[in-house]
Motif scaffolding. Sequence first.
Motif, PDB file in Angstrom:
ATOM      1  N   LEU A  56      34.295  45.377  35.526  1.00 25.60           N
ATOM      2  CA  LEU A  56      35.754  45.526  35.607  1.00 25.60           C
ATOM      3  C   LEU A  56      36.230  46.735  34.804  1.00 25.60           C
ATOM      4  O   LEU A  56      37.130  47.454  35.239  1.00 25.60           O
TER       5      LEU A  56
ATOM      6  N   GLU B 131      35.292  46.093  41.604  1.00 22.80           N
ATOM      7  CA  GLU B 131      35.828  44.783  41.950  1.00 22.80           C
ATOM      8  C   GLU B 131      34.746  43.738  41.709  1.00 22.80           C
ATOM      9  O   GLU B 131      33.563  44.000  41.918  1.00 22.80           O
TER      10      GLU B 131
ATOM     11  N   LYS C 233      40.081  42.515  39.968  1.00 25.64           N
ATOM     12  CA  LYS C 233      39.961  43.942  39.679  1.00 25.64           C
ATOM     13  C   LYS C 233      40.929  44.261  38.562  1.00 25.64           C
ATOM     14  O   LYS C 233      41.893  43.525  38.323  1.00 25.64           O
TER      15      LYS C 233
END
Length: 172
Positions: free
Chosen positions: A90, A95, A127
């Motif tokens: 992240l 994602e 995300k």
Amino acid sequence: MNKMMKSILAFPLAGFFAANVMAADTPADQEPVTTVTTPTYYALGDSDGGVLNYFKTKYTAGSASDYDILLLGDSLSADASLKTTVTQALTQGKEVIFDGSAGGKKAAALAGAVLGSSVQSDAVMFKTAPEGDGYLMTPVDLSSGQYSTELFSDEKTSSTVNSDNTPDQIFQ
């Protein structure tokens, strides 16, 4: 008449100069806007999740060191190693999807254990927020269900209501 000739010539010349200036501002190494890149995914502990099965038909499989989307199977345990892997992904702008099966609850539970936040769904995508101050969370629905429209109208009918959060809708 002389003024009119000057203004008639001014428009084509202005267009010519504007086109040259705009062309000069485009770097030679810039990729065309029409270039389409296919995201790559890396599946960790995910062998038969609903999102993985969808990705197999649309995206390219990556490796542990080269991927855009990290898919996590619902059979993984929320240990320190997994938490570090998810946090790093992240932080790098990738994602992360906690993948499950239609009607399953394990993916949402794993997401809650790893990131401390989740939503009840078949799979959950995270995300980093654009401001970098948290995560954006998207539930992924791997099935459509029957819903009664009794609550929404005077008619007593039932119909199939498709979710807007299917893989087809989210990963276009």
